[in-house]
Design an enzyme around this catalytic site. Structure first.
Site, PDB file in Angstrom:
ATOM      1  N   SER A  43     -13.943  29.148  -6.559  1.00  0.00           N
ATOM      2  CA  SER A  43     -14.085  29.380  -8.009  1.00  0.00           C
ATOM      3  C   SER A  43     -15.082  28.425  -8.653  1.00  0.00           C
ATOM      4  CB  SER A  43     -12.713  29.248  -8.688  1.00  0.00           C
ATOM      5  OG  SER A  43     -11.807  30.177  -8.155  1.00  0.00           O
ATOM      6  N   CYS A  47     -24.450  29.789 -10.088  1.00  0.00           N
ATOM      7  CA  CYS A  47     -25.580  29.845 -11.023  1.00  0.00           C
ATOM      8  C   CYS A  47     -25.925  28.457 -11.565  1.00  0.00           C
ATOM      9  CB  CYS A  47     -25.258  30.774 -12.187  1.00  0.00           C
ATOM     10  SG  CYS A  47     -24.884  32.467 -11.701  1.00  0.00           S
ATOM     11  N   TYR A 433     -30.775  38.062 -40.114  1.00  0.00           N
ATOM     12  CA  TYR A 433     -32.049  37.462 -40.513  1.00  0.00           C
ATOM     13  C   TYR A 433     -31.833  36.249 -41.398  1.00  0.00           C
ATOM     14  CZ  TYR A 433     -35.933  36.366 -43.538  1.00  0.00           C
ATOM     15  OH  TYR A 433     -36.878  35.666 -44.245  1.00  0.00           O
ATOM     16  N   TRP A 441     -38.791  40.990 -39.816  1.00  0.00           N
ATOM     17  CA  TRP A 441     -38.654  42.010 -38.772  1.00  0.00           C
ATOM     18  C   TRP A 441     -38.490  41.284 -37.440  1.00  0.00           C
ATOM     19  CZ3 TRP A 441     -38.250  47.266 -38.679  1.00  0.00           C
ATOM     20  CH2 TRP A 441     -38.444  47.935 -39.894  1.00  0.00           C
TER      21      TRP A 441
END
Length: 460
Positions: A43, A47, A433, A441
């Site tokens: 366990s 990564c 945003y 955008w």
């Protein structure tokens, strides 16, 4: 009621998640659990190994989520340093070997979980067995590399391969003060991206002092009189001096046991399962983690996607099935993120090559913008590429390369892919945003808007 026995082969993410979930659902009087693990650790986060090697994670044990002793305290008979060497499906039993003493014994099962993981691709090259040549998959592998880095007198490292493992290990070695050369066979590093996006990674790595050599096919590894690596040779005749070599070519499913037992395997060599992670055609055998193939929800075919996120989910699904419940793992869209130094790299869905192989007609749109409002201090560039189906406008894939805040933007695209959204629907998403986080955008929306125009221009 007689006690059933669950045998788990593999003690990392999928295997021990399955065992733990089954134990939560079934008490010791109902279900005996025996787990075999060929290594010493269970366990843990594979990564995280590059970040331990690079010094960002101080200690090896920081990567361990649950030790063998903790699993045993929860009623799991976990046997480390024990390798399952044979699977007898007809007799419902496995043969295991004690790697310390060599003794072998058979263990019968009522239910079986295969979580044998993956192994680093290790090409058959002259000199591949030289001291100082390392593949990285397990904590033991990471420990051997650390020992090698501490013993070597030189500071030259060669990384063979420029996928996720290769790029992350290149960064780790730079952090350790090594002079790093990355050799790879492809047109650009990060073959999980399209070459135009991989070119951005290539340029950034070179700016960071990592020498990156494309179209370099390694032919042999040279060693000194003591058997220690001294150089890596390529088909062009070039020799790249090396005091340590890391193989970052990728991994392949570890399925020799399943193959020998006649279990169904897919095109990539991974075990094939149904949505509940049961091995196809076998009602009492489950499989999960890096040894299986999963359904690609965008392309509609199975493929091998070795990620810890999937492995843990597989384990939860398997443990539910073993414990008498029901859960499913519907598939993936191929989301992955990585980084090299300050550069963030992300992708989800299909590359151009994937779309062509799936027989899809598509358009692409690429934009370069900033991670925050352009006037906000510290704004950095990011490039976003979108693939959309030509006729329908269905989103097929997104790739992102850029500075801080670039990679996790891919999560919105992953949700859109899972939902089967069109690029026009993506443009309408209500993303957050504020100047410190995004331009008015968002770059993902700008790329999607450009893709809408490309779809309309392409017609049917």
């Amino acid at each position: 009621m007689a006690t059933e026995r669950l045998v788990v082969v593999g003690g990392d993410a999928a295997g021990m998640s399955a065992a733990s979930q089954a134990r939560r659902l079934k008490g010791a009087g109902e279900l005996e659990i025996v787990a075999f693990e060929r290594g010493r650790f269970t366990s843990y986060s594979a990564c995280g190994i590059p970040y331990w090697v690079g010094g960002l994670v101080p200690e090896r044990d920081d990567l361990i989520a649950r030790t063998p002793e903790e699993h045993r305290a929860r009623g799991i008979d976990l046997r480390t340093r024990t390798e399952v060497v044979e699977l007898d499906v007809a007799g419902s039993r496995v043969r295991a070997r004690d790697l310390g003493g060599g003794a072998e014994s058979w263990t019968a099962y009522d239910k079986l979980v295969l979580a044998t993981g993956a192994r680093p691709v290790r090409p058959r090259l002259p000199g591949i067995g030289a001291h100082g040549v390392h593949g990285i998959q397990t904590l033991e592998d990471g420990g051997r590399l650390m020992d090698s880095l501490e013993r070597t007198r030189g500071r030259r490292a060669v990384v063979v391969g420029a996928g996720y493992i290769g790029v992350e290990m290149a960064e780790a070695l730079v952090e350790r003060g090594f002079e790093v050369t990355v050799l790879h066979r492809g047109e650009q590093p990060m073959s999980t991206l399209d070459p135009d996006m991989g070119g951005l990674v290539h340029s950034a790595m070179n700016r960071m002092g990592i020498r990156t050599v494309s179209r370099a096919e390694v032919t042999k590894i040279l060693s000194d009189e003591e058997g220690r690596v001294r150089a890596v040779c390529t088909a062009s005749g070039e020799e790249y001096p090396a005091d340590v070599v890391v193989l970052g070519i990728g991994v392949e499913p570890r399925t020799a046991l399943a193959r020998a037992a006649g279990l169904p395997l897919g095109p990539s060599g991974g075990i094939l399962t149904d949505l509940s992670m049961r091995v196809r055609g076998h009602g009492n055998i489950w499989a999960g983690g890096d040894c299986v193939e999963v359904l690609d929800l965008v392309a509609g075919r199975t493929r091998h996607v070795p990620l810890g996120t999937h492995a843990n989910k597989h384990g939860q699904v398997i443990g539910s099935g073993v414990g008498g419940g029901y859960a499913t793992f519907p598939g993936v869209v191929g989301t992955a993120v990585s980084k090299v130094c300050d550069l963030e790299i992300a992708r989800t869905g299909l590359r151009e090559r994937d779309a062509l192989e799936a027989g899809l007609r598509f358009v692409t749109a690429t934009v370069t913008s900033t991670n925050t409002a352009g006037y906000y201090p510290g704004a950095t560039e990011m490039t976003v590429k979108v693939l959309a189906e030509r006729r329908t406008g269905r989103l097929l894939g997104v790739q992102i390369v850029g500075g801080a805040g670039a990679a996790k933007r891919v999560d919105a695209a992953a949700v859109a892919l899972t939902a089967g959204m069109t690029v026009e629907q993506v443009v309408a998403l209500d993303l957050g945003y504020a100047p410190p986080f995004s331009p008015v955008w968002d770059p993902v929306l700008v790329a999607a808007r450009k893709a809408v125009s490309a779809v309309r221009a392409a017609g049917v």
